[in-house]
Design a protein around this motif. Sequence first.
Motif, PDB file in Angstrom:
ATOM      1  N   SER A 266       1.485  -1.232   0.079  1.00 29.19           N
ATOM      2  CA  SER A 266       0.542   0.011   0.073  1.00 29.19           C
ATOM      3  C   SER A 266       0.924   1.424  -0.224  1.00 29.19           C
ATOM      4  O   SER A 266       0.591   2.979  -0.857  1.00 29.19           O
ATOM      5  N   TYR A 267       1.666   1.160   0.886  1.00 24.37           N
ATOM      6  CA  TYR A 267       3.190   2.499   0.844  1.00 24.37           C
ATOM      7  C   TYR A 267       3.734   2.474  -0.312  1.00 24.37           C
ATOM      8  O   TYR A 267       3.650   3.758  -0.728  1.00 24.37           O
ATOM      9  N   LEU A 268       3.985   1.447  -1.091  1.00 24.62           N
ATOM     10  CA  LEU A 268       4.311   2.505  -2.270  1.00 24.62           C
ATOM     11  C   LEU A 268       3.735   2.024  -3.313  1.00 24.62           C
ATOM     12  O   LEU A 268       4.253   3.023  -4.561  1.00 24.62           O
ATOM     13  N   GLN A 269       2.776   1.278  -3.630  1.00 26.58           N
ATOM     14  CA  GLN A 269       1.951   2.009  -4.748  1.00 26.58           C
ATOM     15  C   GLN A 269       0.912   3.063  -4.147  1.00 26.58           C
ATOM     16  O   GLN A 269       1.136   3.977  -5.529  1.00 26.58           O
ATOM     17  N   GLU A 270       1.035   4.098  -3.289  1.00 21.04           N
ATOM     18  CA  GLU A 270       0.406   4.932  -2.599  1.00 21.04           C
ATOM     19  C   GLU A 270       1.463   6.159  -3.430  1.00 21.04           C
ATOM     20  O   GLU A 270       0.546   7.439  -3.825  1.00 21.04           O
ATOM     21  N   LYS A 271       2.707   6.172  -2.607  1.00 19.51           N
ATOM     22  CA  LYS A 271       3.669   7.025  -2.799  1.00 19.51           C
ATOM     23  C   LYS A 271       4.292   7.349  -4.122  1.00 19.51           C
ATOM     24  O   LYS A 271       4.799   8.289  -4.655  1.00 19.51           O
ATOM     25  N   PHE A 272       4.673   5.779  -4.633  1.00 16.65           N
ATOM     26  CA  PHE A 272       5.689   5.748  -5.905  1.00 16.65           C
ATOM     27  C   PHE A 272       4.462   5.355  -7.352  1.00 16.65           C
ATOM     28  O   PHE A 272       6.108   4.985  -7.512  1.00 16.65           O
ATOM     29  N   GLY A 273       4.046   4.463  -6.608  1.00 15.90           N
ATOM     30  CA  GLY A 273       2.871   3.687  -7.874  1.00 15.90           C
ATOM     31  C   GLY A 273       3.847   2.269  -8.412  1.00 15.90           C
ATOM     32  O   GLY A 273       3.906   1.413  -9.895  1.00 15.90           O
ATOM     33  N   GLY A 274       4.445   2.068  -7.049  1.00 15.55           N
ATOM     34  CA  GLY A 274       5.597   0.818  -7.538  1.00 15.55           C
ATOM     35  C   GLY A 274       6.574   0.901  -6.786  1.00 15.55           C
ATOM     36  O   GLY A 274       6.973   1.639  -6.242  1.00 15.55           O
ATOM     37  N   VAL A 275       7.846  -0.162  -7.677  1.00 16.45           N
ATOM     38  CA  VAL A 275       8.951  -0.513  -6.790  1.00 16.45           C
ATOM     39  C   VAL A 275       9.662  -1.413  -7.962  1.00 16.45           C
ATOM     40  O   VAL A 275       9.417  -1.853  -8.908  1.00 16.45           O
ATOM     41  N   ASP A 276      10.798  -0.220  -8.392  1.00 21.04           N
ATOM     42  CA  ASP A 276      12.111  -0.961  -8.794  1.00 21.04           C
ATOM     43  C   ASP A 276      13.222  -2.400  -8.216  1.00 21.04           C
ATOM     44  O   ASP A 276      13.515  -3.056  -8.964  1.00 21.04           O
ATOM     45  N   ILE A 277      13.353  -2.149  -7.219  1.00 21.09           N
ATOM     46  CA  ILE A 277      14.070  -3.236  -6.237  1.00 21.09           C
ATOM     47  C   ILE A 277      14.039  -2.989  -4.786  1.00 21.09           C
ATOM     48  O   ILE A 277      13.642  -2.677  -4.098  1.00 21.09           O
ATOM     49  N   VAL A 278      13.999  -4.255  -4.862  1.00 17.40           N
ATOM     50  CA  VAL A 278      13.516  -4.849  -3.184  1.00 17.40           C
ATOM     51  C   VAL A 278      14.469  -6.111  -2.923  1.00 17.40           C
ATOM     52  O   VAL A 278      15.275  -7.083  -2.863  1.00 17.40           O
ATOM     53  N   VAL A 279      15.423  -5.123  -1.664  1.00 16.00           N
ATOM     54  CA  VAL A 279      16.181  -5.817  -1.123  1.00 16.00           C
ATOM     55  C   VAL A 279      15.550  -6.663   0.309  1.00 16.00           C
ATOM     56  O   VAL A 279      15.592  -5.728   1.124  1.00 16.00           O
ATOM     57  N   HIS A 280      15.839  -7.421   0.176  1.00 12.48           N
ATOM     58  CA  HIS A 280      15.243  -8.815   1.563  1.00 12.48           C
ATOM     59  C   HIS A 280      16.933  -9.026   2.257  1.00 12.48           C
ATOM     60  O   HIS A 280      17.495  -9.829   2.367  1.00 12.48           O
ATOM     61  N   ASN A 281      16.456  -8.058   3.337  1.00 12.47           N
ATOM     62  CA  ASN A 281      18.090  -7.712   4.267  1.00 12.47           C
ATOM     63  C   ASN A 281      17.323  -8.463   5.456  1.00 12.47           C
ATOM     64  O   ASN A 281      18.408  -8.645   6.817  1.00 12.47           O
ATOM     65  N   ALA A 282      16.165  -7.205   6.058  1.00 15.07           N
ATOM     66  CA  ALA A 282      16.215  -8.076   7.376  1.00 15.07           C
ATOM     67  C   ALA A 282      16.058  -9.742   7.955  1.00 15.07           C
ATOM     68  O   ALA A 282      16.196 -10.226   6.903  1.00 15.07           O
ATOM     69  N   GLY A 283      16.927  -9.919   8.809  1.00  8.08           N
ATOM     70  CA  GLY A 283      17.214 -11.036   9.415  1.00  8.08           C
ATOM     71  C   GLY A 283      17.766 -11.323  11.027  1.00  8.08           C
ATOM     72  O   GLY A 283      17.864 -10.140  11.541  1.00  8.08           O
TER      73      GLY A 283
END
Length: 439
Positions: A266-283
Motif C-alpha cells: 500500500s505504501y509503495l503503491q500510494e507514494k511511488f506507484g510501484g517499486v524497482d528494487i526489493v532487497v530482503h536484508n532483514a534477518g
Amino acid sequence: MSDKYQSFTQSAIGKVLVKNLGLPSPAKLERYAAGAPLVKGTVLVGGRGRLAESLGGLLGELDVTSTEAAGGGKLKGLVFDATGLTSSADLVALQEFFTPVMRSLETNPRVVVIGTPPEQLEGGERVAQRALEGFTRSLGKEIGKGGTVQLVYVAEGFEGSLLSTLAFLLSPKSAYVSGQVVRIGTKNASIAAEQVDPKKPLTGKVALVTGAARGIGEEIAKVLQRDGATVVGLDIPPAEDDLKKVTSDYITADITAEDAPAKIASYLQEKFGGVDIVVHNAGVTLDKKLANQKADRFGKVLEINITAPERITAELLEQKLVRPNGRIIGVSSIAGIAGNLGQTSYGASKAAVIGFVDSLAEELPDGITINAVAPGFIITQMTAAVPFATREVGQRLNAMSQGGLPVDVAETIAWYASPASTGVNGNVVRVCGQMMLGA
C-alpha cells in the motif's frame, strides 16, 4: 571495528614476524569512492573466442584503459576470453596467458575469466569450460596482494549484457568478492540491457530495503542512494529513530505480521506507484545447538529470514508493483552453503533463500530478475561481540585473511540492482573473501 591484527602486520615488528613465522598477512583492500574511476591502471586482455575482439571496446565504454600486449609494465587487471577453449588440451592457453604476467600485477589486482556455461555444451567443449571453475578458484587462493579472481559464464547471445558485470568485478566495488562463478543469460534472462549513467545507474529507481536502520541494511541503503535510487527503508518500530537517519521514506513494521505485506504494498503503491528494487536484508540469528533448540526460536528465525520475504514478494508480484526490469535481491549467508555450529535454524533459513532464488528465477515476468548475496565474515557490531579467538578464526579463514565490511555486501547488491544487469538472474554470489569453507 578496526582489524588490530591487520594493523599489527603492517608494523615493523609485525612484518618481521609474518615473514619468519609464515603468518597470514592481510593486504589493505581498496574500496570504491564515489566519483573515482572504476579502474586505476591498465587491464590486459587476451584469449580466443567470441568475445576476444570486443573486450577492448567494452572496457573503453567503461573508460578503462586496456592493452593486448603486456609490454613489461604494471597491470591492474587481466581479462581472458576462454570461450574458444574447446578441449582439455586447449586449457594450456590459460597458463600461457597468465604465467608471464602474474608478477607484473599491482596491489589489489582484478582477474576475470570469461567462459560459456558448460550445461549448454557437449563433449570436449563442456569438459574444457567446466575446468575453468577449478582454475579460477585455485588462482584466487594464490594471487595475494588483495587480488580477486572471478569466472563469468556468458551464454551465447548475451555478450552485450556483460558490461555491468565487468564494471563491478574489475573495480574496487568487488573488494571482498573472489573465487565466484557468475552466470549471465542462463535463466529466463532478458537480452536488452538498459542504458545507464555509470556514475548514477539507479537514477529514477525506487528501492525497498528491509532491515535498513543499521548495519548491513544501512550500508545497502546508502550505496543505493549514492547510485541515484530513492530508498524506502523498512525496520521494526523501535528502530524508527535510526531509520529516519538513513532515509526520509520509510515504513515501520514487523515483517512477520499478518498484514505486513499489504502494508508495504500500500505504501509503495500510494507514494511511488510501484517499486524497482526489493532487497530482503532483514534477518536474525538465534543460535543454539539443535539438541537444546526450542520450537518458537527455531520458527522465529525461519519466519523472519525466509517466510516474510516470500510473503512480501508474492504480494508485490500479485499486485504488479514490481516494475518491468525490476530486481528482487535476497541476503543468504555462508552458513546456508557450508553450515555452521549451532546454526541449524539460521543455516536452514539462509539455504532457503537460495532455494527462493532458484524457484523464482525461471518464473518472473517482464525482465524482473532475482539473485542473492551470501556474506561470509562481515565486521559489524554483531561480530564485534563474538569471542576474540572465534572472531580471529572467522576473519582469517579466507583467501584474503580478513573480514569484510558491510559496504562489500552493499556494492554487490548495487551491481545486481543496476538496470544494466538484465542478464544476471538466478545467481548466488558469496561476499566472503573466498572463504575456505563451502564451494
